[in-house]
Write a protein that holds these residues in place. Structure first.
Motif, short mmCIF file in Angstrom:
data_model
loop_
_atom_site.label_atom_id
_atom_site.label_comp_id
_atom_site.label_asym_id
_atom_site.label_seq_id
_atom_site.Cartn_x
_atom_site.Cartn_y
_atom_site.Cartn_z
N SER A 50 0.83 -1.21 0.00
CA SER A 50 0.00 0.00 0.00
C SER A 50 0.86 1.26 0.00
CB SER A 50 -0.93 0.01 1.22
OG SER A 50 -1.78 -1.11 1.22
N VAL A 51 1.91 1.27 0.82
CA VAL A 51 2.79 2.44 0.91
C VAL A 51 3.50 2.68 -0.41
CG1 VAL A 51 4.91 3.30 1.95
CG2 VAL A 51 3.10 2.41 3.39
N LEU A 52 4.03 1.62 -1.01
CA LEU A 52 4.74 1.77 -2.28
C LEU A 52 3.80 2.26 -3.38
CD1 LEU A 52 7.04 -1.39 -2.20
CD2 LEU A 52 7.72 1.00 -1.94
N ALA A 53 2.56 1.76 -3.38
CA ALA A 53 1.59 2.22 -4.37
C ALA A 53 1.27 3.70 -4.18
CB ALA A 53 0.31 1.38 -4.28
N ALA A 54 1.11 4.12 -2.91
CA ALA A 54 0.83 5.53 -2.63
C ALA A 54 2.00 6.41 -3.06
CB ALA A 54 0.52 5.73 -1.15
N LEU A 55 3.23 5.97 -2.80
CA LEU A 55 4.40 6.73 -3.23
C LEU A 55 4.46 6.80 -4.75
CD1 LEU A 55 7.17 5.48 -0.75
CD2 LEU A 55 6.14 7.76 -0.86
N GLY A 56 4.09 5.71 -5.42
CA GLY A 56 4.06 5.72 -6.88
C GLY A 56 3.09 6.76 -7.42
#
Length: 721
Positions: free
Chosen positions: A553-559
Motif C-alpha cells: 500500500s505504501v509503495l503504491a501511494a508513493l508511486g
C-alpha cells in the motif's frame, strides 16, 4: 473489563457525559488563556547545515538565521532598462517605501548592492526583518504589496516572494476540515441509515478533536509546540475518531438486531469492537511514537501530538459513545431494524464477495498484487526535496517573482548556498576567507560568489555562492555533496575551514537524514506492531501478511505521488502548479500513518473472522462470516478516511496537499485491495494453517480476548456481575 466499562458508561451516562463536557471546558479555558504559540523550530541535529547555523548564532549575535525576508523584483518593459528613467526613480521610491516599516531591519538597494541583472532589464531589493518569518505582521506584508503596486503603476512588472509572505494565508481557513466533515457525514448517513447514528459518530469525534487541539494549544508554550505541530493531530484525530465511534455503534446495532437488550448490546459491543478499537489504536500509537527514531524534533512533536489525538479517540469510543447510546438506544437503529426487531439480515454484498474470493483465491491474489505493483513502479524514481515558491500557482506573486528572478539572474539565484568560514586557526583570516571564496568561484557549477562578510571578532566569515542550477535540481544536490567532499582541497594552506548551509543545503541534509532513518523506523514500527498482532490473533501468518500488505500500500501511494507531483499526471486537476521533488518529510509520515491505519483495518476485519473461527466455524465459512459482519463497516470507515484525507488535497500548502493525496491513495489501496481482496485470498489458500501458532509460543504469549469468547461463554459478565 471493557464490557463492564461499556455497561457502566451506559448506565451512568449523565455523569460520563458531564465529565467529558468538563474536560472540554477545562481544555477550552486552558487553551484560550495559554501564552502565545511559539514559532516553528525546525532544527535538524547532527547535520552540517544545522552545525553551520549554530556557528552563525554563536559568532554573529545580531544575525537571526531564520529572520523573515522578502525579495521584491522589478522588471522593465521589453527593450527597456530598469537603470533608465523613469524606472530607476520608481525602483528607488519603492526601496524607500519598503525601508519605512517598523519591523524592517535592512533593505538592500539594487543600484548600490549589485542587484541589477547583467542586461539591466531587471533588479531586485532584498528586505530583511528583525523578527522571524512567522512574526511578520499583516501591516508589513501590506507595505510590500503597496510598494509592488506603486512600481507597477510606473510601468514596471513587479512581484514579491520570500518567507515573510508565507504567513499571509493562501485561502479560507478550515475549508479542508469542512469538506472532510461534510463528506464523512454523507458516508455515515448512507452506511448507517440513521441520522441519529451518523450524528453520534460525528459529534463524538468532533468533541475528541476539540479536546485534543485545545490541549495542544494549552501545552504549546511549555512544550514548544508550534502551530504546525497540531496539523497531523487534527487530520488523524478526525479520521480515527469517526471510524472508532462507527465500529462501536455498528457492533451495538448488530447485537440489537440479534435481539439483545440495549445494556447487554452496549456491553458486548464494548467488549468486542471496543477491544479491536483499543488494539488498533495501540498500533497507530506505536507507528506515530516511532517517529522519534528519525531524530528530527519537529517530526517527533508532530507524532506525539497525533498520538494524543488517537488516545483521546480511543477513550471516547470506549466511554462517551456507550454513554450517548444510553440516551438514544433505539433511535440509532435503522427504521427497518426498529420495525422488525431481531432481524439479522444484511451483509449480502460482503458475503457474495467473500464467496467469489474463496472460489478464485489465486486469481484475486495475483490481480491484487499486480495492480499494486504497477501503481508502485513510479516510486523507483522518487526524489526528495523541499519545493519552494516554484511549486506555487502562477497566479501568486511569489511564483511570478521566482520565475522573474530565475530568468534575469539564473535558475540558481533562488537558492544560493551559504558558506560559513571558521578562520580562527588562520594566520590571516581575511586572506584565508578570500582564498576559499576564490576557489569556490572557480567551481564549474558555481556562477557567482559574494565577497566574504566578517563578524565583529574578525574570525568568522560568511559568503554566498549561486549555483548554475535551480534549488530542487538533482545537479544542485550533487554540487553540495561535491563541495563538502572537496573541503580539504578548497581550504588547503589557509588554516581555515568551512561549512555549507542555506535553505538548499538544509533541504538536502533533511532529505538525507530522513532517508537514513527510514529503514530503522520501519524495522522498529513493523517489529513492535507484528508483536501486538501476534498476541491479538495468535497466528504467525496473519501479522506477517498484514505487514507485507502494508508495504504494498505504501509503495503504491508513493508511486501515485511521483506520478502527480514529479511527472505531472493529473496535476492540473489536483491544483499542483509545478512538478518537482516530493517533500522530504512526506514518506516518513506516510509510512507511520498508513501502517497504523492498515493495522486498523486488519484488526477490524480479521478479528471478526477469527471470532467466527474461535467459535467453531471452518476457515472458509469464517471468512464469509467476517465479511458479512464487517465488510460494509470497513468500507464505510475507509471511505470516511479517504474523505477526510482527500479534503486536505484542496489545501494550497504543498506539504498538506501531498499528505492528503498520499494518505487517501494509501487507504484506497490498503482497504479495498489489500484487506478486502489479498487478505481473504491468502487466508483461503492457507486454510487452517493461517491460524497456526507453535505450541511453545502459544503458552508464552498472553491471552487477549478480542473475539469476545469469554463474553459468550460467561454471559454473567454482561449481566454486570
Amino acid at each position: 473489563m471493557l464490557a463492564r466499562l461499556g455497561r457502566m458508561c451506559f448506565r451512568r451516562r449523565v455523569p460520563v457525559v458531564l465529565v467529558w463536557l468538563a474536560i472540554l471546558a477545562g481544555a477550552t479555558v486552558a487553551g484560550l488563556t495559554a501564552p502565545s504559540v511559539p514559532d516553528d523550530d525546525f532544527a535538524i541535529p547532527g547535520v552540517e547545515s544545522q552545525r553551520a547555523f549554530d556557528v552563525l548564532q554563536d559568532r554573529f549575535p545580531g544575525l537571526t538565521a531564520d529572520a523573515g525576508g522578502a525579495t521584491v523584483v522589478f522588471v522593465a518593459p521589453a527593450g527597456e532598462k530598469v537603470t533608465a528613467e523613469p524606472y530607476r526613480s520608481a525602483v528607488e521610491s519603492a526601496v524607500r517605501q519598503l525601508s519605512g516599516g517598523r519591523q524592517v531591519a535592512m533593505v538592500g538597494d539594487p543600484f548600490e548592492g549589485g542587484g541589477v541583472s547583467r542586461d539591466e532589464s531587471a533588479a531586485y531589493a532584498s528586505v530583511t526583518y528583525s523578527v522571524v518569518a512567522s512574526r511578520v505582521t499583516d501591516a508589513s506584508r501590506a507595505q510590500i504589496a503597496a510598494a509592488v503596486t506603486a512600481a507597477r503603476s510606473a510601468g514596471l512588472t513587479a512581484d514579491a516572494g520570500g518567507s515573510a509572505l508565507e504567513g499571509g494565508g493562501d485561502g479560507p481557513a478550515g475549508v479542508a476540515e469542512l469538506v472532510a466533515v461534510g463528506l464523512a457525514a454523507v458516508v455515515l448517513l448512507i452506511t448507517l441509515g440513521s441520522l441519529v447514528a451518523a450524528g453520534l459518530s460525528l459529534l463524538t469525534a468532533l468533541l475528541g478533536v476539540a479536546v485534543t487541539m485545545l490541549t495542544i494549544l494549552a501545552l504549546s508554550h511549555a512544550l514548544g509546540l508550534s502551530a504546525t505541530t497540531g496539523t497531523l493531530a487534527l487530520m488523524l484525530g478526525l479520521a480515527v475518531g469517526i471510524d472508532y465511534a462507527l465500529f462501536v455503534v455498528s457492533r451495538y446495532r448488530e447485537e440489537r438486531a440479534r435481539g439483545l437488550p440495549a445494556a447487554e448490546a452496549v456491553a458486548l459491543a464494548a467488549g468486542t469492537a471496543g477491544s479491536a478499537v483499543a488494539f488498533a489504536g495501540l498500533t497507530v500509537v506505536i507507528a506515530l511514537g516511532g517517529l522519534a527514531v528519525v531524530g528530527i524534533p519537529m517530526l517527533t512533536k508532530m507524532g506525539l501530538t497525533a498520538v494524543g489525538a488517537v488516545v483521546v479517540a480511543v477513550l471516547i469510543a470506549l466511554t462517551l459513545v456507550p454513554a450517548v447510546l444510553g440516551f438514544v438506544p433505539d433511535r440509532v437503529l435503522s427504521r427497518a431494524a426498529r420495525r422488525t426487531p431481531g432481524n439479522v439480515a444484511g451483509g449480502r454484498g460482503g458475503r457474495r464477495w467473500a464467496r467469489f474470493v474463496l472460489r478464485h483465491p489465486m486469481a484475486v491474489l495475483t490481480l491484487g498484487v499486480a495492480l499494486l505493483g504497477a501503481a508502485a513502479l513510479p516510486a523507483a524514481g522518487l526524489r526528495l526535496g523541499m519545493p519552494g515558491d516554484e511549486a506555487k500557482p502562477t497566479s501568486t506573486t511569489e511564483r511570478r517573482a521566482y520565475d522573474a528572478l530565475a530568468k534575469a539572474f539564473g535558475p540558481g539565484f533562488n537558492g544560493p548556498l551559504m558558506f560559513v568560514v571558521d578562520a580562527r586557526g588562520a594566520a590571516d583570516p581575511q586572506t584565508a576567507a578570500a582564498a576559499i571564496a576564490d576557489r569556490v568561484a572557480r567551481v564549474n557549477a558555481i556562477v557567482e560568489v559574494s565577497p566574504p562578510h566578517f563578524n565583529d571578532a574578525g574570525d568568522t566569515a560568511i559568503f554566498e555562492a549561486v549555483p548554475a542550477t535551480s534549488p530542487t535540481d538533482a545537479a544542485t544536490m550533487d554540487l553540495v555533496r561535491d563541495l563538502r567532499a572537496a573541503r580539504p582541497r578548497l581550504t588547503a594552506g589557509t588554516g581555515a575551514t568551512f561549512q555549507v548551509t542555506g535553505t538548499t543545503a538544509v533541504n538536502i541534509d533533511m532529505a538525507g537524514k530522513i532517508q537514513g532513518a527510514l529503514v530503522p523506523y520501519l524495522a522498529t514500527v513493523v517489529g513492535l506492531a507484528v508483536l501486538v498482532l501476534l498476541v491479538v490473533f495468535r497466528s504467525i501468518l496473519v501479522p506477517v501478511k498484514a505487514a507485507l500488505g502494508f508495504l504494498l500500500s505504501v509503495l503504491a501511494a508513493l508511486g501515485v505521488l511521483v506520478l502527480v507531483f514529479q511527472q505531472g499526471y493529473a496535476a492540473d486537476l489536483l491544483g499542483v502548479a509545478q512538478t518537482g521533488p516530493i517533500m522530504s518529510a512526506v514518506p516518513i509520515f506516510l509510512v507511520g500513518i498508513v501502517f497504523g491505519l492498515a493495522m486498523d483495518y486488519e484488526v477490524f476485519l480479521v478479528s471478526r473472522m477469527r471470532e467466527a473461527y474461535v467459535h467453531g466455524e471452518a476457515p472458509g465459512p469464517a471468512i464469509e462470516t467476517g465479511f458479512r459482519h464487517s465488510a460494509r463497516v470497513v468500507v464505510a470507515a475507509a471511505l470516511i478516511m479517504m474523505a477526510v484525507f482527500g479534503g486536505f488535497i484542496s489545501e494550497p500548502d504543498q506539504f498538506i496537499k501531498m499528505i492528503g493525496l498520499s494518505l487517501a491513495t494509501a487507504v484506497l489501496c490498503d482497504a479495498f485491495v489489500v484487506r478486502m481482496a489479498i487478505v481473504p485470498a491468502v487466508l483461503a489458500l492457507f486454510g487452517r494453517r493461517a491460524w497456526w501458532l507453535p505450541r511453545r509460543l502459544d503458552r508464552v504469549l498472553p491471552r487477549v480476548d478480542v473475539e469476545g469468547e469469554r463474553l459468550e461463554r460467561e454471559p454473567v459478565v454482561l449481566a454486570g456481575r
